[in-house]
Design a protein around this motif. Sequence first.
Motif, PDB file in Angstrom:
ATOM      1  N   ALA A   1       0.829  -1.217   0.000  1.00 22.30           N
ATOM      2  CA  ALA A   1       0.000   0.000   0.000  1.00 22.30           C
ATOM      3  C   ALA A   1       0.855   1.256   0.000  1.00 22.30           C
ATOM      4  O   ALA A   1       0.550   2.245   0.660  1.00 22.30           O
ATOM      5  N   MET A   2       1.951   1.211  -0.750  1.00 24.30           N
ATOM      6  CA  MET A   2       2.844   2.368  -0.858  1.00 24.30           C
ATOM      7  C   MET A   2       3.097   2.658  -2.331  1.00 24.30           C
ATOM      8  O   MET A   2       4.231   2.846  -2.776  1.00 24.30           O
TER       9      MET A   2
ATOM     10  N   PHE B   1      10.994   4.497  -6.212  1.00 21.63           N
ATOM     11  CA  PHE B   1      12.346   3.998  -5.912  1.00 21.63           C
ATOM     12  C   PHE B   1      13.190   4.043  -7.180  1.00 21.63           C
ATOM     13  O   PHE B   1      12.715   3.690  -8.258  1.00 21.63           O
ATOM     14  N   LYS B   2      14.421   4.508  -7.057  1.00 21.17           N
ATOM     15  CA  LYS B   2      15.294   4.582  -8.223  1.00 21.17           C
ATOM     16  C   LYS B   2      16.723   4.233  -7.824  1.00 21.17           C
ATOM     17  O   LYS B   2      17.195   4.596  -6.741  1.00 21.17           O
ATOM     18  N   VAL B   3      17.397   3.517  -8.724  1.00 21.53           N
ATOM     19  CA  VAL B   3      18.824   3.239  -8.553  1.00 21.53           C
ATOM     20  C   VAL B   3      19.592   4.289  -9.344  1.00 21.53           C
ATOM     21  O   VAL B   3      19.515   4.330 -10.572  1.00 21.53           O
TER      22      VAL B   3
ATOM     23  N   ASN C   1       6.443  10.684  -1.308  1.00 19.81           N
ATOM     24  CA  ASN C   1       5.179  11.359  -1.607  1.00 19.81           C
ATOM     25  C   ASN C   1       5.202  11.936  -3.017  1.00 19.81           C
ATOM     26  O   ASN C   1       6.259  12.350  -3.507  1.00 19.81           O
ATOM     27  N   PRO C   2       4.044  11.977  -3.686  1.00 19.51           N
ATOM     28  CA  PRO C   2       3.994  12.528  -5.043  1.00 19.51           C
ATOM     29  C   PRO C   2       4.521  13.970  -5.077  1.00 19.51           C
ATOM     30  O   PRO C   2       4.215  14.773  -4.195  1.00 19.51           O
ATOM     31  N   GLY C   3       5.306  14.276  -6.082  1.00 20.43           N
ATOM     32  CA  GLY C   3       5.837  15.623  -6.239  1.00 20.43           C
ATOM     33  C   GLY C   3       7.120  15.883  -5.488  1.00 20.43           C
ATOM     34  O   GLY C   3       7.794  16.889  -5.731  1.00 20.43           O
ATOM     35  N   GLU C   4       7.479  14.995  -4.564  1.00 20.48           N
ATOM     36  CA  GLU C   4       8.726  15.185  -3.823  1.00 20.48           C
ATOM     37  C   GLU C   4       9.895  14.648  -4.637  1.00 20.48           C
ATOM     38  O   GLU C   4       9.774  13.622  -5.313  1.00 20.48           O
ATOM     39  N   PRO C   5      11.048  15.325  -4.568  1.00 22.82           N
ATOM     40  CA  PRO C   5      12.211  14.835  -5.310  1.00 22.82           C
ATOM     41  C   PRO C   5      12.763  13.552  -4.699  1.00 22.82           C
ATOM     42  O   PRO C   5      12.523  13.258  -3.524  1.00 22.82           O
TER      43      PRO C   5
END
Length: 574
Positions: free
Chosen positions: A390-391, A396-398, A433-437
């Motif tokens: 539920a996230m 997530f990025k490498v 969160n959406p919009g956060e870098p």
Amino acid sequence: MLLNLCIKDYALIDNVSISFGPGLNILTGETGAGKSIIIDAINLIIGERAYTDFIRTGKQNASVEAVFEYEDDAVDEILKEYGIEPEDNTLIITREINAQGRSISRLNGKMVPVSALKRVGKLIVDIHGQHEHQSLLDSKNHMRILDLLGDEDISKCKAEVNRLYKKYCQIQKQINELEKRHLEFSREQDRLRYELDELEKAQLKPDEDISLQEDKKILENAEKIYGALEFAYNALYQGFEDLSVIDGLSKIIDSLEKIVGIYAPVESITESLKNILYELEDISSSLRNLRDSIDFDGSKLDLLNKRLELLDRLKSKYNKSLPELIDYKAQIAAELDNAFNVTEEIDELKTMLYNIESELGKSANELHKKRHRVANHLEESIAKELKDLAMKNVKFKVDIRVKNSPNGIDLNGEKVSVTENGIDEVEFLISTNPGEPLKPLAKIISGGESSRIMLALKSIIAKVDNISCLIFDEIDTGIGGRTAQAVGEKLSKIARNHQILCVTHSPQIASIGDYHYLIKKESKGEHTSTKVYCIEGEDRINELARMLGGAEITKNTITHAQEMLNMAKKLKKG
């Protein structure tokens, strides 16, 4: 794997010994019962800071002892560094703190600095939650994890990069050393050439100074020597007013020869005298030759003195004996000859370096591409895991970066930094969160959210992660229902190959555990202490019922608890 944990006089604990099992170990209890004390005690064991506040009121010392079973050979290497012989892959870690703030750490009974506990702790325990001891938060581990996920494909490529990098560094080191020598030689070249010219002009000969001293002594005493030789020669051969020694001896021999025929005893004497006469004649001849060789030329003495003065000056200037000066001259000549060879050798090595750099660049670039492929697959897998938890808004990025460096290798017209691991810097980034870098993992919110993100990562990397004991602290914060069930299932899946300790308030997660520990705060009079019980059967059902219904346990909550345990059994069998 954590086999046993003993805690004494620590916070609210008097004396507790907990034996943990393999798989999923669940820790539950009411708020304030002391669940966090257990995790804090484990943190103490793996080198976290010790505070005197943890010592139980009225006591002078607190201690924690943990027994681990491990398989990582790196643990053995650390033990050997501290003079500790490994014992059948079993490790006993002890930490004591006293009221004065002193902390004593031991590995298998031997006292060690707390830094040793930290080094070992990183290899055997990973704690996720409101704690700093998380291997995934350290970006230094991210490349290792990514490469392990790439299996043999990356390991072969990485081994080739490592081989070429070592060769590259070896040749670069040789060039640097030769260039340093050449620079030092260039600074000394004029001096060396002057010294060689000076010594060559001197035309030095071995032991020349000794023979010249002998000649000088003879020239300085020529008259005295000549007089002695002249006297000796005249006495033996010429005679003075009387007969010479040789003439006198000849007459004696003539006289005795006349009676040899009639008086036999003188025959041997006569023969002896003849032999003496022959020797005296040889001696007189030698004396005459020596006398005639004496030179009275004063100019020769002047030349000899000048030569000796030159030799003495050179010996004094270089602080060397004559044989050492001759050796030094040969050494200088060799150095000057080698100077030309060094330049050629540097040029040859630079050609080799260029070729190796080209090979290294190609292999490192190939490794870079392979890592990107593995990274893409990891990102997709983590996204799926996060969705299950539920996230779905968490990204997530490498991040695989190539760092420019003026001292690096040439790659596609740019100078890039290179190490034995290639040209890449790898870091796991996250946006919650959406919009956060995207930010480094270490920047994410601590607590339950952090734990679930780490759970998603661990679900993917568990097969290549060699840390056997994983601890999740209050992973259920802010979730419930289906999400809590999904968290429990993922924990159970990871627990097939790892030992997990999980502090939870969720009955869904607790029901799926292989072992269940109840932490209770008990009071007797004015004395309050935390106790730990391994529960099963009815006790476990009652604890799950309490977690379902709060303080009041009802028939419905008990039935629900039993159903949850039955479902958990089916899930594990499936």
